[in-house]
Design a protein around this motif. Structure first.
Motif, short mmCIF file in Angstrom:
data_model
loop_
_atom_site.label_atom_id
_atom_site.label_comp_id
_atom_site.label_asym_id
_atom_site.label_seq_id
_atom_site.Cartn_x
_atom_site.Cartn_y
_atom_site.Cartn_z
N SER A 180 25.85 -48.42 18.55
CA SER A 180 26.25 -49.27 17.43
C SER A 180 26.42 -50.73 17.90
O SER A 180 26.54 -51.63 17.09
CB SER A 180 27.54 -48.74 16.80
OG SER A 180 28.56 -48.76 17.76
N PHE A 181 26.43 -50.94 19.22
CA PHE A 181 26.52 -52.29 19.77
C PHE A 181 25.16 -52.84 20.21
O PHE A 181 24.86 -54.00 20.02
CB PHE A 181 27.43 -52.29 21.01
CG PHE A 181 28.86 -52.59 20.71
CD1 PHE A 181 29.27 -53.89 20.43
CD2 PHE A 181 29.81 -51.59 20.69
CE1 PHE A 181 30.59 -54.17 20.15
CE2 PHE A 181 31.13 -51.85 20.41
CZ PHE A 181 31.54 -53.15 20.13
N ILE A 182 24.39 -51.94 20.88
CA ILE A 182 23.21 -52.43 21.60
C ILE A 182 21.95 -51.70 21.17
O ILE A 182 21.94 -50.47 21.07
CB ILE A 182 23.38 -52.17 23.12
CG1 ILE A 182 24.68 -52.77 23.62
CG2 ILE A 182 22.21 -52.71 23.91
CD1 ILE A 182 25.20 -52.10 24.86
N SER A 183 20.87 -52.46 20.93
CA SER A 183 19.55 -51.83 20.79
C SER A 183 18.65 -52.42 21.88
O SER A 183 18.93 -53.51 22.39
CB SER A 183 18.98 -52.07 19.40
OG SER A 183 19.05 -53.44 19.10
N TYR A 184 17.59 -51.70 22.21
CA TYR A 184 16.84 -52.04 23.41
C TYR A 184 15.34 -51.83 23.19
O TYR A 184 14.92 -50.80 22.67
CB TYR A 184 17.34 -51.13 24.54
CG TYR A 184 16.77 -51.41 25.92
CD1 TYR A 184 16.50 -52.69 26.34
CD2 TYR A 184 16.54 -50.37 26.82
CE1 TYR A 184 16.01 -52.94 27.61
CE2 TYR A 184 16.05 -50.61 28.10
CZ TYR A 184 15.79 -51.90 28.48
OH TYR A 184 15.30 -52.13 29.74
N VAL A 185 14.56 -52.81 23.59
CA VAL A 185 13.10 -52.66 23.58
C VAL A 185 12.62 -52.72 25.02
O VAL A 185 12.56 -53.79 25.62
CB VAL A 185 12.43 -53.80 22.75
CG1 VAL A 185 10.91 -53.64 22.78
CG2 VAL A 185 12.93 -53.81 21.33
N PRO A 186 12.30 -51.57 25.63
CA PRO A 186 11.82 -51.60 27.01
C PRO A 186 10.40 -52.17 27.06
O PRO A 186 9.75 -52.28 26.02
CB PRO A 186 11.80 -50.12 27.42
CG PRO A 186 12.33 -49.34 26.28
CD PRO A 186 12.33 -50.22 25.08
N ILE A 212 14.87 -45.56 25.14
CA ILE A 212 15.02 -45.80 23.70
C ILE A 212 15.97 -44.76 23.10
O ILE A 212 16.84 -45.09 22.30
CB ILE A 212 13.64 -45.79 23.00
CG1 ILE A 212 12.87 -47.05 23.41
CG2 ILE A 212 13.79 -45.72 21.48
CD1 ILE A 212 11.49 -47.18 22.82
N ALA A 213 15.82 -43.50 23.52
CA ALA A 213 16.68 -42.44 22.98
C ALA A 213 18.15 -42.74 23.28
O ALA A 213 19.00 -42.72 22.38
CB ALA A 213 16.28 -41.10 23.56
N ALA A 214 18.44 -43.07 24.54
CA ALA A 214 19.84 -43.29 24.94
C ALA A 214 20.44 -44.49 24.20
O ALA A 214 21.59 -44.44 23.77
CB ALA A 214 19.93 -43.50 26.45
N THR A 215 19.63 -45.55 24.01
CA THR A 215 20.18 -46.73 23.33
C THR A 215 20.13 -46.58 21.81
O THR A 215 20.63 -47.43 21.08
CB THR A 215 19.44 -48.03 23.75
OG1 THR A 215 18.04 -47.82 23.64
CG2 THR A 215 19.79 -48.44 25.15
N SER A 216 19.54 -45.47 21.33
CA SER A 216 19.59 -45.21 19.89
C SER A 216 20.75 -44.29 19.54
O SER A 216 20.92 -43.91 18.38
CB SER A 216 18.28 -44.56 19.41
OG SER A 216 17.21 -45.37 19.71
N GLY A 217 21.49 -43.87 20.56
CA GLY A 217 22.67 -43.05 20.29
C GLY A 217 22.49 -41.57 20.60
O GLY A 217 23.31 -40.75 20.21
N VAL A 218 21.40 -41.22 21.31
CA VAL A 218 21.17 -39.82 21.63
C VAL A 218 21.80 -39.49 22.99
O VAL A 218 21.55 -40.19 23.97
CB VAL A 218 19.64 -39.53 21.69
CG1 VAL A 218 19.39 -38.07 22.04
CG2 VAL A 218 18.99 -39.90 20.38
N ASP A 219 22.60 -38.43 23.02
CA ASP A 219 23.14 -37.98 24.29
C ASP A 219 22.00 -37.24 25.01
O ASP A 219 21.79 -36.04 24.82
CB ASP A 219 24.33 -37.04 24.05
CG ASP A 219 25.04 -36.69 25.35
OD1 ASP A 219 24.39 -36.74 26.40
OD2 ASP A 219 26.23 -36.35 25.30
#
Lengths: 204, 259
Positions: free
Chosen positions: A77-83, B150-157
């Protein structure tokens, strides 16, 4: 006020110290470009901010909360990421990939909006593996736009893009920082564009 | 499994997981100690060694996968596991009595013939019930397909998701291998055939069709094997190998997953 504080952070991988005693702070509304040679620790820093790696020393605070104690969903809910693209390529339809920005199913209308906003109407049934680099980057931006977090991290988002797409990308990211009051942090080798658009540049 | 290992050619048999279960079964069928244990414990107990064997290979694969530079190398590792377990099985066969070897070889061809009606509830329990917890992660599977970052930063454990699926795969592979022998290619083919039918790559939709398609493929293979009195594995291979070629020659449509 500084909303993100990086406090004496060190990351050691094997015998190599990748980040050493880093002290930084960021506020919303900034577009921060991180420059540095390959291997200087830029991507590691983004990974640390995203909570993807554990820190050897120090702590990162998001509005006062220690990142290491936040759950996956709190962090999302704080961070989104584009690798960077080299690490991700999946056979998924564009619409499905954009909906990944909403894994909890709370912002379904935003997925539709994102398709319109990022001009992805004609591509929505294509697979990610079939897209050009520019199209792929648009899908990634749409995904993080759906996720709608106050902090957006991007690892070399302009790599492989043509000159016009690069400029459009930086302009869009600056708009996010200024108009939507987000903190946008990106690793970038585009020194000219960094100078032109970024509100701050960091040297690694 | 293809999402968890981010590899369109992943499947229990290709990655050597069936091989791990099969090796455990070889220890039971081909050693006097194992045979005594089996005779005392009963058929359903075959699941325990098969599960231990499958989980051993799964855990090793998971550790090794993180250190591999390319996803495709994992298939070579799976192949090596299969050869390794096969080599130990052949040593055990060489040392075992003719009767035991015969029993093991027949089991190894894969067959639904020896299933009794009383075993069906156990098979159902072992093959389907383990997947119930995975439904919690359905929405999140697509995120995992896009990469762990992407999964981890989208909230997936990601850790919980990975282990939930792997343990489910371990239990179901072990159950099926214990009761029906090592049946190859069904697990690899089912997701690709399901995709052709529903014309979607969305894991949330696919997950309901994959078991149905897998079951259909198995029943069709079994029917052909009974009609022509051929080993079941020969039929699944005859259907499965062209499927592998399709995947290899259509990487964009079948899923190129890089790390």
């Amino acid at each position: 006020m500084d909303q993100i504080v990086v406090n004496e952070v060190s990351v050691v991988r094997g015998k190599k110290t990748v980040l050493s005693n880093l002290n930084l702070s960021f506020s919303f509304g900034e577009l921060v470009a991180i420059e540095g040679n390959n291997g200087s620790g830029k991507s590691t820093f983004l990974d640390a901010l995203a909570g993807l790696i554990s820190l050897s020393e120090g702590e990162i605070f998001m509005e006062g909360k220690p990142l290491s104690q936040m759950s996956y969903s709190d962090r999302a809910s704080f961070i989104s990421y584009v690798p960077s693209r080299k690490t991700t390529a999946a056979a998924l339809e564009v619409t499905t990939a954009i909906a990944v920005g909403d894994v909890f199913g709370r912002k379904m209308s935003r997925v539709e909006e994102a398709i319109q906003k990022f001009n992805l109407n004609e591509l929505q049934n294509n697979l990610l593996t079939e897209l050009s680099d520019g199209e792929y980057q648009r899908v990634q931006l749409a995904r993080v736009w759906v996720q709608d977090t106050p902090i957006v991290l991007l690892d070399e988002p302009a790599a492989h893009l043509d000159a016009t797409s690069r400029e459009n990308l930086f302009a869009e990211l600056l708009k996010w920082a200024k108009e939507e009051n987000k903190l946008v942090l990106l690793c970038s080798h585009e020194l000219q564009l960094n100078k032109q658009f970024a509100t701050r540049t960091l040297q690694f | 499994m293809q999402v968890i290992f981010r590899n369109p050619l992943a499947g229990p048999s290709v990655l050597g997981i069936t091989g791990g279960a099969s090796l455990a079964m070889a220890v039971i069928f081909l050693t006097s100690w194992g045979m005594n244990w089996f005779l005392n414990a009963g058929t359903w107990a075959l699941f325990i060694p098969a599960f231990a064997g499958a989980m051993m290979v799964l855990s090793l694969l998971l550790v090794i996968q993180r250190k591999l530079p390319m996803a495709s190398t994992l298939l070579v590792v799976g192949l090596l596991f299969s050869h390794f377990t096969g080599a130990i099985e052949s040593i055990l066969q060489k040392m075992a009595g003719a009767n035991n070897v015969n029993q093991f070889v027949v089991w190894g061809m894969g067959s639904l013939d020896n299933l009794t009606l009383s075993q069906v509830p156990w098979l159902f329990l072992g093959a389907f019930v383990p997947f119930i917890p995975t439904f919690y992660f359905l929405r999140k599977l697509n995120a995992f397909a896009m990469g762990e970052q992407i999964a981890a930063t989208s909230g997936v454990d990601v850790v919980k998701l990975r282990w939930t699926f792997l343990i489910s795969v371990g239990i179901s592979t072990a159950t099926i291998t214990a009761f029906c022998g090592p049946i190859a290619f069904i697990g690899l083919m089912a997701p690709h055939v399901a995709r052709l039918f529903i014309r979607s790559f969305n894991q949330q939709q696919l997950i309901y069709f994959i078991p149905i398609i897998g079951a259909l493929l198995l029943v069709i293979s079994d029917l052909i094997s009974r009609l022509y009195a051929l080993p079941l594995n020969a039929i699944t291979a005859a259907i499965g190998i062209p499927c592998v070629f399709y995947i290899v020659f259509n990487p964009k449509r079948s899923g190129v997953w890089i790390r």
